[in-house]
Every structure is written in C-alpha cells, then in structure tokens.
Write an enzyme that holds these catalytic residues in place. Structure first.
Site, short mmCIF file in Angstrom:
data_model
loop_
_atom_site.label_atom_id
_atom_site.label_comp_id
_atom_site.label_asym_id
_atom_site.label_seq_id
_atom_site.Cartn_x
_atom_site.Cartn_y
_atom_site.Cartn_z
N PRO A 169 14.00 11.31 21.33
CA PRO A 169 13.01 12.32 21.75
C PRO A 169 12.43 12.06 23.14
O PRO A 169 12.12 10.93 23.51
CB PRO A 169 11.93 12.22 20.67
CG PRO A 169 12.68 11.77 19.47
CD PRO A 169 13.71 10.80 19.99
N CYS A 170 12.28 13.15 23.87
CA CYS A 170 11.87 13.08 25.27
C CYS A 170 10.41 13.41 25.52
O CYS A 170 9.93 13.26 26.63
CB CYS A 170 12.73 14.02 26.12
SG CYS A 170 12.45 15.77 25.74
#
Length: 174
Positions: free
Chosen positions: A74-75
């Site tokens: 996840p960014c």
C-alpha cells in the site's frame, strides 16, 4: 521433469504481477489480497490458487524456497495525495511484506510503489532487503513509457539473492 519457477503475489489486486509472471513461464502458488472484488477476479483467473486475505496471517514459511515474491504494498503512507506519514501510518505494510520475504527466502523480489516512497521509506526498504543478503536496485518508470496516455511515475524495487556487488563494476549475478 522441468518444473516452472514459483511465485507468491502479495497485495495482488487483480493479478497484474501474476499475469506477467505467467507470461514469463512462472507459476503463481499463492495470493494475498483483502479486497473481495479483487479476490473474485483472482479466483476466476487462477482457480485453485489459495488467497490469504490478511497479510498479517500470510505464512511465508509455507512457501520457503519460492522463486519470486512480488507486491505493490500500500502506497497511502507515501503518496503526495495523502499526509505522507510513512511508518507512523497504520497502512504502512512494508514490514509485513519484508517478514514474508524473510520467511520464504525467494530468489527474486519485485515491488512497486509511488514515487513518494523515495523520500519517506525507500532507504528503509532497500536496507531491509540488503540486510537479508539481497542485492537491490530501483528504477522509476512512468506509465507513458509503455504507451499509456499519462505520466503516473512508479518506483520499481528489484532484489536478487544471488547477486554480489562488485566494487566499481556494479552487481555480478550468477
């Protein structure tokens, strides 16, 4: 008998890494994806390949010796569109991907993230991988490099457990 190299796909989405791996002759042996819609797509295209819903429950030891581990972790904790809280964000899941890598010991690791990771956590990611004996490299590629109509830069993190760094010459791989 010539067995295909194996692949575990973390933060799988709808299976982009697995499509590429399959095209290259690799066999995906496990997914980790929590989104129900994405799980439905994965089950449709890779029936019989197990899907672990929660990265915290993914047992990398069950996949010891896998050839390749991929993941677009996840960014949100690095993205310029957010608060960029890095490891202070509960969505910072690099440590879980790294745990799976340490448990499964893949030959290769390929990860993808937004360019915001460069100033927030890329050094940590590379240091973590190198602490486990991987030689690492990164490249920033925009989507337009593969004929998309937009820029959308992405950082690709590459690691190989059988490369040695040679002073002045870059990595030397077996």
């Amino acid at each position: 008998m010539n067995e295909k190299p194996t692949h575990i796909d973390l933060f799988s989405g709808i299976g982009g890494f697995s499509l590429a791996a399959e095209e290259a002759g690799w066999q995906t042996t496990a997914f980790c994806e929590n989104d129900p819609y994405c799980q439905k797509i994965l089950k449709q295209h890779w029936p019989g390949v197990p899907i672990v819903e929660n990265i915290h429950e993914f047992d990398g030891k069950r996949h010891a010796g896998v050839s390749l581990c991929t993941g677009g972790f996840p960014c949100q904790s690095f993205s310029y569109a957010g608060e960029r809280r890095g490891c202070a964000d509960d969505r910072y899941l690099w440590p879980e991907m790294f745990r799976v890598i340490k448990e499964s010991r893949p030959r290769f690791v390929v990860a993808e993230n937004v360019v915001g990771i460069i100033s927030v956590a890329l050094d940590t990611v590379l240091s973590d991988l190198e602490s486990e004996g991987y030689s690492t490299g990164t490249v920033v590629l925009p989507a337009c490099a593969v004929n998309a109509q937009h820029r959308r830069d992405r950082v690709w993190i590459l690691a190989d457990s059988q490369c040695e760094r040679q002073e002045g010459d870059g990595p030397r791989c077996e």
